[in-house]
Scaffold this active site. Structure first.
Site, PDB file in Angstrom:
ATOM      1  N   CYS A  95      26.862   4.732  10.753  1.00  0.00           N
ATOM      2  CA  CYS A  95      26.541   4.828  12.179  1.00  0.00           C
ATOM      3  C   CYS A  95      27.292   3.765  12.978  1.00  0.00           C
ATOM      4  O   CYS A  95      28.487   3.895  13.197  1.00  0.00           O
ATOM      5  CB  CYS A  95      25.035   4.766  12.393  1.00  0.00           C
ATOM      6  SG  CYS A  95      24.555   5.488  13.962  1.00  0.00           S
ATOM      7  N   MET A 134      30.425   2.947  11.355  1.00  0.00           N
ATOM      8  CA  MET A 134      31.570   3.841  11.589  1.00  0.00           C
ATOM      9  C   MET A 134      32.205   3.513  12.941  1.00  0.00           C
ATOM     10  O   MET A 134      33.432   3.438  13.070  1.00  0.00           O
ATOM     11  CB  MET A 134      31.142   5.304  11.576  1.00  0.00           C
ATOM     12  CG  MET A 134      32.290   6.208  11.991  1.00  0.00           C
ATOM     13  SD  MET A 134      31.877   7.945  12.113  1.00  0.00           S
ATOM     14  CE  MET A 134      32.610   8.341  13.697  1.00  0.00           C
ATOM     15  N   LYS A 154       0.846  -1.216   0.000  1.00  0.00           N
ATOM     16  CA  LYS A 154       0.000   0.000   0.000  1.00  0.00           C
ATOM     17  C   LYS A 154       0.867   1.247   0.000  1.00  0.00           C
ATOM     18  O   LYS A 154       0.528   2.250  -0.605  1.00  0.00           O
ATOM     19  CB  LYS A 154      -0.883   0.055   1.271  1.00  0.00           C
ATOM     20  CG  LYS A 154      -1.939  -1.005   1.365  1.00  0.00           C
ATOM     21  CD  LYS A 154      -2.917  -0.687   2.475  1.00  0.00           C
ATOM     22  CE  LYS A 154      -2.317  -0.675   3.873  1.00  0.00           C
ATOM     23  NZ  LYS A 154      -1.878  -1.981   4.361  1.00  0.00           N
ATOM     24  N   GLY A 155       1.990   1.154   0.709  1.00  0.00           N
ATOM     25  CA  GLY A 155       2.902   2.295   0.801  1.00  0.00           C
ATOM     26  C   GLY A 155       3.439   2.676  -0.570  1.00  0.00           C
ATOM     27  O   GLY A 155       3.558   3.860  -0.898  1.00  0.00           O
ATOM     28  N   GLU A 188      21.519   7.151   4.234  1.00  0.00           N
ATOM     29  CA  GLU A 188      20.511   6.392   3.487  1.00  0.00           C
ATOM     30  C   GLU A 188      19.120   7.023   3.544  1.00  0.00           C
ATOM     31  O   GLU A 188      18.273   6.730   2.712  1.00  0.00           O
ATOM     32  CB  GLU A 188      20.461   4.933   3.970  1.00  0.00           C
ATOM     33  CG  GLU A 188      19.930   4.697   5.380  1.00  0.00           C
ATOM     34  CD  GLU A 188      21.000   4.722   6.471  1.00  0.00           C
ATOM     35  OE1 GLU A 188      22.059   5.358   6.242  1.00  0.00           O
ATOM     36  OE2 GLU A 188      20.788   4.126   7.533  1.00  0.00           O
ATOM     37  N   PRO A 195     -12.174 -12.927  -2.183  1.00  0.00           N
ATOM     38  CA  PRO A 195     -11.660 -12.287  -0.955  1.00  0.00           C
ATOM     39  C   PRO A 195     -11.741 -10.760  -1.029  1.00  0.00           C
ATOM     40  O   PRO A 195     -12.053 -10.104  -0.027  1.00  0.00           O
ATOM     41  CB  PRO A 195     -10.192 -12.749  -0.896  1.00  0.00           C
ATOM     42  CG  PRO A 195     -10.124 -13.958  -1.749  1.00  0.00           C
ATOM     43  CD  PRO A 195     -11.168 -13.822  -2.797  1.00  0.00           C
ATOM     44  N   HIS A 199      23.156   8.877   9.103  1.00  0.00           N
ATOM     45  CA  HIS A 199      22.507   7.898   8.219  1.00  0.00           C
ATOM     46  C   HIS A 199      22.204   8.526   6.857  1.00  0.00           C
ATOM     47  O   HIS A 199      21.097   9.018   6.640  1.00  0.00           O
ATOM     48  CB  HIS A 199      21.204   7.406   8.852  1.00  0.00           C
ATOM     49  CG  HIS A 199      21.402   6.554  10.053  1.00  0.00           C
ATOM     50  ND1 HIS A 199      21.569   5.188   9.981  1.00  0.00           N
ATOM     51  CD2 HIS A 199      21.486   6.871  11.358  1.00  0.00           C
ATOM     52  CE1 HIS A 199      21.736   4.703  11.198  1.00  0.00           C
ATOM     53  NE2 HIS A 199      21.691   5.707  12.055  1.00  0.00           N
ATOM     54  N   LYS A 242     -16.351  -7.880 -12.960  1.00  0.00           N
ATOM     55  CA  LYS A 242     -17.015  -8.512 -11.812  1.00  0.00           C
ATOM     56  C   LYS A 242     -16.808  -7.656 -10.553  1.00  0.00           C
ATOM     57  O   LYS A 242     -17.751  -7.349  -9.826  1.00  0.00           O
ATOM     58  CB  LYS A 242     -16.382  -9.890 -11.598  1.00  0.00           C
ATOM     59  CG  LYS A 242     -17.287 -10.874 -10.889  1.00  0.00           C
ATOM     60  CD  LYS A 242     -16.446 -12.032 -10.456  1.00  0.00           C
ATOM     61  CE  LYS A 242     -16.778 -13.324 -11.111  1.00  0.00           C
ATOM     62  NZ  LYS A 242     -15.916 -14.418 -10.688  1.00  0.00           N
TER      63      LYS A 242
HETATM   64  N1  GLN Z   1      24.243   1.573  18.688  1.00  0.00           N
HETATM   65  C1  GLN Z   1      24.952   2.718  18.211  1.00  0.00           C
HETATM   66  C2  GLN Z   1      24.606   3.977  18.986  1.00  0.00           C
HETATM   67  O1  GLN Z   1      23.590   4.017  19.636  1.00  0.00           O
HETATM   68  C3  GLN Z   1      24.716   2.930  16.724  1.00  0.00           C
HETATM   69  C4  GLN Z   1      23.318   3.327  16.389  1.00  0.00           C
HETATM   70  C5  GLN Z   1      22.968   3.154  14.942  1.00  0.00           C
HETATM   71  O2  GLN Z   1      23.664   2.490  14.197  1.00  0.00           O
HETATM   72  N2  GLN Z   1      21.853   3.742  14.535  1.00  0.00           N
HETATM   73  O3  GLN Z   1      25.316   4.934  18.936  1.00  0.00           O
END
Ligand code: GLN
Length: 546
Positions: free
Chosen positions: A382, A385, A17-18, A510, A191, A508, A224
């Site tokens: 995150c 790293m 749906k998204g 992404e 259905p 992040h 239908k």
């Molecule tokens: N667990 C790590 C922190 O809290 C990394 C968090 C994450 O990857 N979003 O800093």
């Protein structure tokens, strides 16, 4: 005045749906309409921030730090907008507001009830979302399936809201499944008929059906459903499984979905310029190369847990005309150097994504060591790293058992530690360092090369950080801190200048990648991976000639 489109689901959950909401949003945006999208999730959690990714997939983070459902990621990527906390409403957040108001005496004298108080709060969230973005059209998706007990207050609120704002100011789209029976070669409509009946029994007659199906739907089935469900024939829309989710808007467009929607909402039909999107889909379907990227994480059994990472890799692939094959690696399976080699010898690039908890950490460190020592393009996100820092501390600086205090509180070398501001926080839920913060980039670094500017804004979700006590030592030994918070205190990006592409960030990236605007860090990784593959190929040719 904002017009509203309500999207409900029938027969089963996880219907996409998204994607339908996001695709319709895209088609309306391409016609010059201003669109916003809101998700209603019937569960009782106040937000998905405390849920395991195994339960509900990735937690998507907005600019304002809202921890939201992964569908908001699809919405942002398709309509290229920034959404916020108000775009994700859960039952938990609605109940919390109503109960807080009750305790504050706002309903003094009244019995607080599902109707009108809970439904009233749900309706006010719709209004708040339209006030925030002031869209021509607000698309509201209701999570789950019609008939779920938890979803009832939302459906009832929509019924009331539709009656209040009047016909032609809203429409209901029911997204439902037509199961295919391979033995008889039939698509079954029953259905979906039942599901529409349930929706009608709550007082909502859908104006459109979007039919999810594996195979094309015949005229008979469509007629239908149109007849039994009292939906105009032109508003019975097929939505077949596609190879890429980015094909869905074009597939729906072919059936004039937007024309029907605009007619129902009494809005003017407009021409859409889909050239850019069509070119992108063409590139997706005609890649000139293939790249294998290893994704070494903890939640690999459920691909949805890393959906924004996967989409970002694909986006960078679209631009490089590369099909990205993801090699999922459960980091807890990596126990020895042999395991690492066996899993990574054939990959062109490596990503270690975000995560929480100690499980699989040692495997991630091995994966990162392999990337660093073999010059395989690497992107750490995150936790990725933080692990890159731990690996460097242990294997390059020689700090035995260096760790993050998230995993080992007694380590002698706390190279990653809880942020100062986090030390006095007791509760869970919206308590991490969340949302958009600025980061300043060191000129001449790899990060600077791909971003092309010195100040960026990126989204965060973490409690731990690189420990500055080790900053000088790590810098003297070849790791560059190429991005920091503007005050210079928080390490935001690290890289190894000696490697072709070894970059990791505390934020992040992404969450900000778009299908037609890949994120610079993912672009950097994919370009380096393509080069790595070429290099390998020519080395192999030389070997064969020899
Ligand atoms: N667990 C790590 C922190 O809290 C990394 C968090 C994450 O990857 N979003 O800093």
């Amino acid at each position: 005045m904002t017009k509203y489109i309500f999207i409900t689901g029938g027969v089963v959950s996880s219907l996409g749906k998204g994607i339908v909401a996001a695709s319709l949003g895209r088609l309306l945006v391409d016609r010059g309409y201003k669109v916003s999208i809101q998700k209603f999730d019937p569960y009782i959690n106040v937000d998905p921030g405390t849920m395991s990714p195994f339960q509900h997939g990735e937690v998507f983070v907005c600019e304002d730090g809202a921890e939201t459902d992964l569908d908001l990621g699809h919405y942002e990527r398709f309509i290229d907008a920034y959404l916020s906390q108000i775009n994700n409403v859960t039952s938990g957040s609605v109940y919390q507001t109503v109960i807080n108001k009750e305790r504050a005496g706002e309903y003094l004298g009244a019995t607080v009830q599902m109707i009108p108080h809970i439904t009233g709060e749900i309706k006010s969230r719709l209004i708040m979302a339209s006030k925030r973005a002031n869209p021509d059209i607000l698309i509201a998706e209701i999570g789950g399936t019609v008939g779920d007990i938890e979803g009832l207050p939302f459906i009832e609120a929509i019924r009331q809201f539709r009656a209040e704002i009047g016909a032609q100011n809203s429409m209901s789209i029911h997204v439902t499944l037509l199961p295919y029976l391979p033995t008889s070669g039939e698509l079954k409509t029953k259905p979906s008929q039942h599901s529409v009946n349930v929706l009608r029994s709550y007082g909502i007659q859908p104006e459109m059906l979007v039919l999810r199906t594996q195979v094309p739907i015949g005229k008979n089935e469509k007629e239908k459903l149109s007849l039994f469900c009292s939906v105009n024939k032109d508003s019975v829309i097929e939505c077949k499984d596609m190879d890429s989710i980015y094909e869905v808007p074009l597939y729906l467009e072919k059936q004039n979905i937007t024309e029907q929607v605009l007619k129902t909402l009494n809005l003017e039909p407009r021409h859409a310029d889909l050239t850019e999107w069509k070119e992108m889909v063409y590139n997706i379907k005609h890649p000139k190369q293939e790249l294998t990227i290893a994704l070494a994480g903890k939640y690999t059994e459920l691909n949805d847990a890393y959906i924004s990472v996967v989409e970002s890799l694909k986006h960078a692939g679209f631009e490089a005309s590369a099909k990205i094959n993801i090699k999922w690696i459960a980091s807890e399976d990596i126990l020895s150097d042999e395991d690492t080699k066996a899993h990574l010898a054939d990959v062109d690039g490596i990503v270690v994504p975000g995560g929480f908890g100690v499980r699989g950490i040692e495997g991630k460190l091995k994966v990162i060591q392999y990337a660093r020592e073999n010059n395989v393009p690497f992107l750490g996100l995150c936790l990725g790293m933080q692990c890159a820092v731990i690996e460097y501390a242990r294997n390059v600086l020689g700090l035995e058992n260096a760790n993050s205090t998230e995993f080992d509180k007694t380590t002698n070398y706390k190279v990653v530690d809880l942020m100062e501001e986090q030390k006095n926080i007791a509760g869970y839920g919206a308590t991490m360092r969340l949302g958009s913060y600025p980061c300043k980039i060191v000129p001449g670094s790899k990060a600077h090369g791909v971003y092309g500017c010195e100040l960026i804004l990126e989204r965060h979700r973490h409690r731990f950080e690189f420990n500055n006590e080790y900053r000088d030592l790590i810098k003297e030994n070849g790791m560059q801190i190429s991005g920091t918070s503007p005050d210079g205190l928080l390490a935001e990006i690290i890289e190894i200048p000696e490697n072709d592409w070894f970059v990791a960030c505390q934020f992040h990236p992404e969450f900000k990648s778009r299908p037609h605007k890949p994120h610079p860090l993912f672009k950097g990784l994919i370009e380096a991976s393509a080069k790595m593959k070429e290099k390998r190929k020519s080395l192999n040719t030389i070997e064969t000639v020899k």
